[in-house]
Design a protein around this motif. Structure first.
Motif: not given
Length: 337
Positions: A37-42, A60-66, A94-98, A316-319
């Motif tokens: 991955x090179x860039x994402x948007x929110x 137990x394992x952090x959830x990755x969103x985006x 896909x909202x069901x995946x990491x 940056x994600x918090x911002x």
């Protein structure tokens, strides 16, 4: 690989609302691509899931969103036919995946498109989720036919947001509709006009504003803000035998009886339906993204990026989430890695 996620749902101001961590790089299988991955948007869905996915627990394992992402294909599963290693791609996932807030991600090729050649990586990252949502709500849910429906009126509630911005363009430039968009601040009004809106009306007094613009009723209404809040207003403004569609969901039951007298149709749109259920037409998202890439490269459509942050960091994600949660953002916010 480096990733950003969360273990529990916390206010965005909290130090641990996002955390950086190391995890194993995924391996693609079947129809999956491994993308660097090179860039994402929110998008609003990001903060809604962050606020609700681990409300009363610590994962137990952090959830990755985006979900919006742009990157380069690094490896492919054994069933992949649409892409090759080295291809630049963009997608909404896909909202069901990491999610995509990580250095690498696996994603089904059938919901991935080729990156528009004319856009930077951050400009391209701004487009997939909102474009798929707007395209599907117009052409798959309402089933607008540019030949049959050209010149008809459409009211877009929430015109300056991410989905509204591209919906204005698609409704005007592809469907040939007369577009009425809602906005109230000078900067959001200007933005809606830039996207191609014929009329911009204030959402705070919507019935009167639409009528003052010369429309007793409108043929179609898109709700990108709050279904229940605008329900009575939409029922009043929709033309008999018209069509209302919404992406916002509803905490309260929707009173469909209010549409009966006018024989009005109503549709929900969720961009993740095709990937969640692996529908027979799942590959339509690949097709839509490729069509959109062509339209962007031809200059028919334009990107809706408004702001870019640099670096895959928790800060940056918090911002970005803080800005989204304020409810005042215009267009899209991207993060370039």
């Amino acid at each position: 690989m480096k990733a950003i996620g969360f273990k529990t749902s916390l206010p965005i101001e909290d130090q641990d609302s996002f955390i950086e961590f190391e995890t194993v790089k995924p391996i693609p299988a079947g129809h999956e691509l491994l993308v660097k991955i090179e860039a994402v948007s929110v998008n609003p869905v990001d903060f809604k899931i962050r606020q609700s996915a681990a409300k009363e627990t610590v994962l137990e394992t952090p959830k990755i969103i985006g979900w919006d992402a742009v990157g380069i294909v690094q490896a492919v599963g054994e069933k992949v036919t649409l892409f090759e290693v080295g291809d630049p791609v963009y997608y909404a996932g896909d909202i069901t995946k990491q999610g995509s807030n990580a250095e690498y991600q696996v994603v089904d090729e059938r919901i991935v498109g080729r990156k528009p050649k004319s856009l930077s990586i951050e400009e391209a990252a701004a487009m997939p989720l909102t474009t798929l949502t707007a395209w599907e709500i117009l052409f798959d849910r309402i089933r607008i036919n540019p030949e049959k429906d050209k010149g008809k009126s459409i009211l877009i509630i929430g015109g300056a947001g991410g989905v509204g911005s591209i919906a204005i363009q698609l409704a005007k430039k592809l469907a040939g509709l007369t577009v009425i968009a809602t906005a109230s601040r000078p900067e959001s009004i200007a933005w809606c006009k830039e996207q191609g809106a014929d009329f911009v009306v204030n959402h705070k007094n919507l019935v009167e504003e639409v009528r003052n613009a010369g429309f007793q009723y409108v043929d179609f209404i898109l709700d990108f803000v709050d279904t229940n809040f605008y329900w009575d207003i939409m029922a009043e403004l929709i033309k008999p035998q018209g069509h209302i569609a919404s992406i916002t969901g509803s905490a309260e039951p929707v009173v469909l009886n209010k549409l009966k007298g006018k024989s009005v149709s109503f549709s929900w749109e969720l961009m993740y339906t095709r990937s969640m259920f692996e529908t027979d037409d799942i590959q339509e998202q690949h097709n839509i993204l490729n069509k959109t890439a062509d339209l962007l490269d031809e200059g028919v459509l334009k990107h809706t990026l408004k702001e870019t942050l640099i670096g895959l960091t928790a800060e940056n994600l918090k911002k970005a989430h803080q800005k989204l949660e304020s409810g005042t953002t215009i267009g899209k916010i991207a993060i370039k890695f």
